[in-house]
Design an enzyme around this catalytic site. Sequence first.
Site, short mmCIF file in Angstrom:
data_model
loop_
_atom_site.label_atom_id
_atom_site.label_comp_id
_atom_site.label_asym_id
_atom_site.label_seq_id
_atom_site.Cartn_x
_atom_site.Cartn_y
_atom_site.Cartn_z
N GLU A 84 -46.10 23.85 41.57
CA GLU A 84 -44.90 24.05 40.76
C GLU A 84 -44.76 25.48 40.24
OE1 GLU A 84 -45.88 19.78 40.94
OE2 GLU A 84 -47.05 21.58 40.44
N ARG A 116 -35.32 8.37 35.78
CA ARG A 116 -35.66 7.55 36.94
C ARG A 116 -34.88 6.23 36.95
NH1 ARG A 116 -41.52 4.59 37.90
NH2 ARG A 116 -41.15 3.83 40.01
N ARG A 139 -31.09 10.94 38.19
CA ARG A 139 -31.73 11.76 39.23
C ARG A 139 -30.92 11.70 40.52
NH1 ARG A 139 -36.43 8.24 42.08
NH2 ARG A 139 -35.74 6.18 41.45
N PHE A 148 -44.44 18.09 35.39
CA PHE A 148 -44.95 19.22 36.16
C PHE A 148 -44.00 20.41 36.13
CE2 PHE A 148 -46.31 15.28 38.60
CZ PHE A 148 -47.45 15.12 37.85
N ASP A 161 -45.55 4.39 36.15
CA ASP A 161 -46.32 5.60 36.44
C ASP A 161 -47.27 5.97 35.30
OD1 ASP A 161 -45.08 5.74 38.84
OD2 ASP A 161 -43.96 7.57 38.46
#
Length: 314
Positions: free
Chosen positions: A58, A167, A10, A83, A117
Amino acid sequence: MAETKKIATRESFGLALCELAKDHPEIVVLDADLAAATKTDIFKKAYPDRFFDCGIAEGNMIGVAAGLASCGKVPFAASFAMFATGRAYEQIRNSVGYPHLNVKIAGSHAGITVGEDGATHQCCEDLALMRTIPGMVVLNPADHYEMTEAVKAAYAYNGPVYIRLGRLAIDSFNDPDTYKFELGKGIQLKDGADVTVIATGLVVNEALKAVNALEAKGINARLINMHTIKPIDKDIIIKAAKETGSIITVEEHNIIGGLGEAVCAVTSELCPVKVTRIGIEDTYGHSGPALGLLAEFGLDAAGLEKRIADIVKK
């Protein structure tokens, strides 16, 4: 060999965008209130007048990106993969895919390595969703250097592209002095005759460690890095199928609809061989440390080494 970087893809994405934008003023970036996480904030700081925060909306972000593309801009629209592809699927299909607009969609925090998460954010379905959209190119780069080149290739391609971002910070294994990225072309990292392992994304490095360890035990596995999920490289798959007789696919994604099924489609039609899919087996992830989850789901080097050895022995 150039410097080995430990960096999340990322962040590599954000850095590559910023560098590419220096010579291409038509590049604009959109984000859905997650710029610090997707690392588009790197671009935002450098080019604030070319960055648009669309908020937690989004679907609207994709619509805005489509509008910008129709006006000659090259928009990169980023959010979490869950998303960007899940919540905005209809807008991607109808507003970007159907008119084949030049929109690049980046799905960050994909797979179980989102870690703490938890299941709601661990998107293991994004590659499957994007594969179903006609004309969509689907990329899943494996390390810093590959992501850098993938962003350039996505810009150069005139049409919709989905790029998967991770991530977790990971070690780079490609050599930027010799590395060459080509859309739709897999890369053979290691030769072998006993079995072919085809991996994609973050787990390519884990697969590389596994096949190197197996070589010391007398198992010679061919390893292919399949950074482009669509269009898939049929030639490299068929060659491997003919020469090794069996294939194992490895992905940090549901085994339904991802790399494994893309490879199965090629082999079943053109060169039938046994294909074993290693990935997330039709289940949700859960909260936990990223590396711990990789180990739990058998996607770390040790887990892959054991699974590949078992398959070869059978």
